[in-house]
Design a protein around this motif. Structure first.
Motif, short mmCIF file in Angstrom:
data_model
loop_
_atom_site.label_atom_id
_atom_site.label_comp_id
_atom_site.label_asym_id
_atom_site.label_seq_id
_atom_site.Cartn_x
_atom_site.Cartn_y
_atom_site.Cartn_z
N ASP A 366 35.72 8.04 -44.19
CA ASP A 366 35.28 8.23 -45.57
C ASP A 366 33.79 8.53 -45.63
OD1 ASP A 366 36.09 7.70 -48.60
OD2 ASP A 366 34.18 6.68 -48.25
N GLU A 367 33.02 7.84 -44.81
CA GLU A 367 31.57 8.08 -44.75
C GLU A 367 31.27 9.47 -44.19
OE1 GLU A 367 27.58 5.82 -44.59
OE2 GLU A 367 29.25 6.13 -45.95
N PHE A 419 26.40 4.17 -42.47
CA PHE A 419 25.53 4.59 -41.37
C PHE A 419 24.16 3.92 -41.50
CE2 PHE A 419 27.82 8.95 -40.82
CZ PHE A 419 28.94 8.27 -40.36
N GLU A 420 23.60 3.53 -40.37
CA GLU A 420 22.33 2.80 -40.32
C GLU A 420 21.15 3.76 -40.43
OE1 GLU A 420 19.25 0.47 -40.17
OE2 GLU A 420 21.29 -0.35 -40.30
N GLN A 426 14.54 -3.92 -39.75
CA GLN A 426 15.50 -4.01 -40.85
C GLN A 426 16.93 -4.16 -40.32
OE1 GLN A 426 14.34 -0.35 -42.76
NE2 GLN A 426 13.20 -1.42 -44.38
N TRP A 427 17.22 -3.42 -39.25
CA TRP A 427 18.55 -3.52 -38.63
C TRP A 427 18.77 -4.93 -38.06
CZ3 TRP A 427 19.54 -3.58 -33.11
CH2 TRP A 427 20.91 -3.52 -32.79
N LYS A 433 24.17 -5.27 -36.39
CA LYS A 433 25.60 -4.96 -36.32
C LYS A 433 25.84 -3.50 -35.96
CE LYS A 433 26.54 -8.46 -39.82
NZ LYS A 433 26.86 -8.69 -41.25
N SER A 434 26.92 -3.27 -35.24
CA SER A 434 27.35 -1.91 -34.91
C SER A 434 28.03 -1.28 -36.13
CB SER A 434 28.34 -1.93 -33.75
OG SER A 434 29.57 -2.53 -34.15
N LEU A 435 28.24 0.02 -36.07
CA LEU A 435 28.95 0.71 -37.15
C LEU A 435 30.34 0.13 -37.34
CD1 LEU A 435 29.40 2.99 -39.21
CD2 LEU A 435 29.97 4.50 -37.29
N GLY A 436 31.03 -0.15 -36.24
CA GLY A 436 32.37 -0.72 -36.33
C GLY A 436 32.37 -2.06 -37.05
N GLN A 437 31.39 -2.90 -36.75
CA GLN A 437 31.29 -4.21 -37.40
C GLN A 437 31.00 -4.04 -38.90
OE1 GLN A 437 28.21 -5.69 -34.74
NE2 GLN A 437 29.59 -7.28 -33.96
#
Length: 474
Positions: A366-367, A419-420, A426-427, A433-437
């Motif tokens: 979706d992203e 998406f980061e 800040q991350w 966290k990963s994209l999957g998380q």
């Protein structure tokens, strides 16, 4: 969504014409097997030559007549009768797939057999995701009778989304039950025909072999004016030549059979051509990959050549988990389908070459679609966007950050949901966290914060009567 500002064409018009002519030759010289007597007789009466009981050779003139009456655009509505998708040209719409045998659970990362609740959650997530335009069931529930799992899937989708539904059924009876349910929701068969909010994906054995179930469904759907996605599958090197143009000619021939039969049955009935179905076999693993670049875009070129909407495939991966490969292949295939003019782009969220699906992966897709929609959107070039007076006012050392024009227009840029984009600190503050998380947590929050988009009680009861009758057997 129209991609007039950004597009590619895998086959030139000259190459598409050559393949189309080859398909016409195949239909007239080699012929096809139709394993349904009603379809054979329909072809015979129209002028096709029939030998050996069901070997049908179709003259080119019959194909041309059918292409003249098949609509180049198909309007699909939502459950509430509002216009939702105009299929045709290079308009892009996106959704999941159907019938995965496994789910990669977004809560546990476990690969397991799906159940009815997974189909319901998938429908709810699709209903809530802003860039999912249509809904398919995603999973085959393992906690019901497999012979009527399709009926349960249809009931669940109708009760959890108002978006258009693409359904798949096991047998012809399931197709009739699914249509009957949709007619209850629409307010009758005439109402559904006038504003179809469902379409049926019909799997065809191959380009030259058309199974009874597929033909029976096609004639039933076309008779009711419900869009049929008539999709033969031709694995290059197995059911067709190993060379892609040869297999494409076989697949296209099979698609034309569907066009001819649908138009003989009811001229003007909506038919969706293949934007997928041309596959290869990985000779090292003997797996049929979903993401191979080899045949991508060829089916789209052929559907555009004959002027029919297509059913495409993107947002998929061969990976067994939501990882870097899954994200890369989803992005590549969605970009390819979008730029090649795929109309109904399905199978978002698929992993393991179509065997498993993931709501986490669906959210990532979706992203990606959000990014693509922004990328292909037309660029407005006018006085307001060139803003020459402001440039002149600011001069060579100008800073535009605090200007009113910036405040008025900065929201026109694309901003991610998953998406980061922050800096490293800040991350870290957000949990590293990963994209999957992040996507898995997003799905959880979505399910917790959105209500079931249920049918009115009286209509839901009417739909349930059909599934209850199906569960009781003939």
């Amino acid at each position: 969504m129209n991609t007039s500002g950004a597009q590619i064409q895998r086959l030139s018009p000259e190459k598409a014409s050559a393949i189309h002519d080859a398909s016409l030759t195949i239909l007239e010289k080699t012929g096809v097997q139709l394993h349904f007597e009603e379809a054979v007789e329909m072809m015979r009466k129209a002028g096709a030559k029939v030998t050996d009981g069901n070997r049908v050779r179709i003259p080119a003139s019959l194909v041309e007549e059918a292409l003249d009456t098949a609509p180049s655009e198909v309007q699909i509505y939502n459950r509430d009768g509002q216009s939702a998708m105009l299929l045709g040209g290079r308009n892009n719409y996106y959704g999941p797939g159907s019938d995965c045998l496994y789910i990669v659970d977004h809560r546990t990362q476990e690969r397991r057999k799906p159940v009815l609740e997974d189909v319901a959650e998938a429908s709810r997530v699709c209903d809530a995701l802003p860039n999912v335009d249509f809904v398919m069931s995603m999973f085959v529930p393992s906690d019901v009778d497999p012979e009527i799992s399709d009926v349960y899937q249809m009931e669940i989708m109708l009760n959890n989304t108002s978006k258009p539904i693409i359904f798949v059924t096991n047998e012809f009876k399931g197709c009739k039950d699914a249509v009957a349910m949709a007619e209850v929701v629409a307010g009758g068969s005439d109402a559904l025909s006038a504003k179809p909010f469902v379409a049926c994906y019909v799997n065809v054995t191959s380009g030259l072999v058309h199974n009874e179930e597929a033909l029976e469904k096609l004639l039933y759907l076309s008779g009711k004016g419900i869009p049929a996605l008539y999709i033969p599958v031709v694995p290059a090197g197995m059911a067709g030549p190993v060379t892609l143009p040869g297999s494409m000619a076989l697949l296209h021939a099979g698609a034309l059979v569907g066009v001819v039969l649908s138009q003989l049955n009811r001229p003007g009935s909506p038919i969706i051509a293949p934007g997928c179905g041309l596959t290869i076999m990985d000779m090292r693993t003997m797996v049929t990959p979903y993401c191979s670049p080899d045949g991508k875009g060829m089916t789209h070129s052929m559907s555009h050549y004959i002027g029919l909407p297509n059913f495409a495939l993107g947002g998929v991966s061969e990976s067994k988990m939501v990882d870097q490969q899954a994200a890369a292949e989803a992005a590549l295939t969605l970009m390819c389908e979008t730029l090649n003019g795929g109309n109904l782009i399905h199978d978002m969220g698929y992993l393991e070459s179509g065997l498993s699906g993931s709501l986490t992966q669906l959210a990532i897709c979706d992203e990606i679609v959000s990014w693509l929609k922004h990328f292909i959107a037309p660029i407005e070039v006018n006085q307001e966007t060139l803003v020459l007076d402001l440039i002149d006012e600011k001069g060579p050392a100008g800073n535009f950050l605090t200007d009113d024009h910036t405040y008025e227009h900065f929201r026109e840029h694309w901003y991610p949901a998953l998406f980061e984009r922050g800096d490293y600190s800040q991350w870290e503050e957000a949990g590293s966290k990963s994209l999957g998380q992040r996507a898995a947590e997003f799905v959880d929050k979505l399910l917790a914060s959105t209500k079931q988009n249920a049918l009115p009680t009286d209509i839901a009861i009417g739909v349930n009567r059909i599934s209850e009758k199906a569960s009781q057997g003939p």
